[in-house]
Design a protein around this motif. Structure first.
Motif, PDB file in Angstrom:
ATOM      1  N   UNK A   1      47.231  27.048  39.334  1.00 12.89           N
ATOM      2  CA  UNK A   1      48.442  27.873  39.365  1.00 12.89           C
ATOM      3  C   UNK A   1      48.454  28.780  40.591  1.00 12.89           C
ATOM      4  N   UNK A   2      47.291  29.330  40.943  1.00 10.93           N
ATOM      5  CA  UNK A   2      47.185  30.193  42.131  1.00 10.93           C
ATOM      6  C   UNK A   2      47.536  29.415  43.393  1.00 10.93           C
ATOM      7  N   UNK A   3      47.026  28.188  43.501  1.00  6.18           N
ATOM      8  CA  UNK A   3      47.327  27.350  44.677  1.00  6.18           C
ATOM      9  C   UNK A   3      48.825  27.090  44.812  1.00  6.18           C
ATOM     10  N   UNK A   4      49.529  27.006  43.689  1.00  4.32           N
ATOM     11  CA  UNK A   4      50.968  26.733  43.713  1.00  4.32           C
ATOM     12  C   UNK A   4      51.800  28.006  43.865  1.00  4.32           C
ATOM     13  N   UNK A   5      51.132  29.161  43.981  1.00  2.00           N
ATOM     14  CA  UNK A   5      51.839  30.399  44.249  1.00  2.00           C
ATOM     15  C   UNK A   5      52.294  31.176  43.032  1.00  2.00           C
ATOM     16  N   UNK A   6      51.742  30.878  41.846  1.00  2.00           N
ATOM     17  CA  UNK A   6      52.097  31.663  40.666  1.00  2.00           C
ATOM     18  C   UNK A   6      51.715  33.126  40.913  1.00  2.00           C
ATOM     19  N   UNK A   7      52.553  34.039  40.466  1.00  2.00           N
ATOM     20  CA  UNK A   7      52.248  35.463  40.596  1.00  2.00           C
ATOM     21  C   UNK A   7      51.277  35.824  39.465  1.00  2.00           C
ATOM     22  N   UNK A   8      50.055  36.100  39.818  1.00  2.00           N
ATOM     23  CA  UNK A   8      49.021  36.376  38.824  1.00  2.00           C
ATOM     24  C   UNK A   8      49.192  37.800  38.291  1.00  2.00           C
ATOM     25  N   UNK A   9      49.317  37.924  36.972  1.00  2.00           N
ATOM     26  CA  UNK A   9      49.437  39.225  36.309  1.00  2.00           C
ATOM     27  C   UNK A   9      48.088  39.699  35.780  1.00  2.00           C
ATOM     28  N   UNK A  10      47.245  38.762  35.348  1.00  2.00           N
ATOM     29  CA  UNK A  10      45.886  39.098  34.916  1.00  2.00           C
ATOM     30  C   UNK A  10      44.998  37.880  35.140  1.00  2.00           C
ATOM     31  N   UNK A  11      43.800  38.121  35.647  1.00  2.00           N
ATOM     32  CA  UNK A  11      42.839  37.056  35.939  1.00  2.00           C
ATOM     33  C   UNK A  11      42.192  36.570  34.643  1.00  2.00           C
ATOM     34  N   UNK A  12      41.542  35.398  34.646  1.00  2.00           N
ATOM     35  CA  UNK A  12      40.871  34.915  33.432  1.00  2.00           C
ATOM     36  C   UNK A  12      39.883  35.946  32.886  1.00  2.00           C
ATOM     37  N   UNK A  13      40.037  36.237  31.607  1.00  2.00           N
ATOM     38  CA  UNK A  13      39.249  37.260  30.933  1.00  2.00           C
ATOM     39  C   UNK A  13      38.867  36.768  29.545  1.00  2.00           C
ATOM     40  N   UNK A  14      37.637  37.054  29.114  1.00  2.00           N
ATOM     41  CA  UNK A  14      37.188  36.735  27.759  1.00  2.00           C
ATOM     42  C   UNK A  14      37.602  37.868  26.832  1.00  2.00           C
ATOM     43  N   UNK A  15      38.163  37.499  25.671  1.00  2.00           N
ATOM     44  CA  UNK A  15      38.609  38.486  24.692  1.00  2.00           C
ATOM     45  C   UNK A  15      37.802  38.364  23.409  1.00  2.00           C
ATOM     46  N   UNK A  16      37.674  39.467  22.653  1.00  3.99           N
ATOM     47  CA  UNK A  16      36.839  39.465  21.442  1.00  3.99           C
ATOM     48  C   UNK A  16      37.358  38.543  20.344  1.00  3.99           C
ATOM     49  N   UNK A  17      38.590  38.084  20.455  1.00  2.33           N
ATOM     50  CA  UNK A  17      39.135  37.179  19.438  1.00  2.33           C
ATOM     51  C   UNK A  17      38.852  35.708  19.745  1.00  2.33           C
ATOM     52  N   UNK A  18      37.955  35.447  20.697  1.00  4.04           N
ATOM     53  CA  UNK A  18      37.489  34.086  20.943  1.00  4.04           C
ATOM     54  C   UNK A  18      38.295  33.277  21.936  1.00  4.04           C
TER      55      UNK A  18
END
Length: 142
Positions: free
Chosen positions: A90-107
């Motif tokens: 998605x980044x390569x295609x120019x998507x505007x990133x709002x939040x980077x990949x993140x691990x959450x406590x809900x799995x």
């Protein structure tokens, strides 16, 4: 794909923002036949119908997650096998990133972006099966 009891099993999950999650949930269940699957305090609820699902979010919470006005009232969540690879693509295609990949406590491992039309998307990879009660959720039907 790993299953997580905190996440619906369908692949595409619309997220609709409302000013009052409880009121919207009650109405959607009564009017359209949805069934509450999971409640998260008073700011989020997962609803199911057949083999589909949707998430009711608090409208203000959607706005603070990078949305504006009506745009914040609707988003789409998509379950993927590899969220980091998806993020890179998605980044390569120019998507505007709002939040980077993140691990959450809900799995779930997730990132959010905006597409070329300004629509908000969250991509989610299940990384663990986590009991909802450990992070503040209440599994109602699931």
């Amino acid at each position: 794909m790993i299953q997580n009891r905190s996440m619906p099993t369908c692949t595409v999950i619309p997220e609709l923002g409302y000013p009052n999650v409880t009121q919207a949930t009650d109405w959607l269940c009564g009017a359209f036949g949805f069934v509450v699957r999971l409640k998260i305090a008073d700011h989020r609820a997962q609803l199911g119908i057949g083999d589909g699902a949707m998430v009711v979010t608090l409208l203000g919470a959607a706005a603070s997650a990078g949305g504006k006005g009506l745009e914040a009232a609707f988003a789409v969540m998509v379950r993927v096998e590899d969220v980091d690879a998806h993020y890179a693509r998605a980044s390569r295609f120019g998507a505007e990133i709002l939040s980077r990949p993140t691990d959450y406590p809900y799995g779930e491992r997730q990132y959010s972006c905006r597409d070329l039309g300004g629509h908000r998307w969250t991509f989610s990879q299940t990384i663990a099966d986590v009991a909802c009660e450990t992070w503040g959720g209440t599994l109602v039907n699931g």
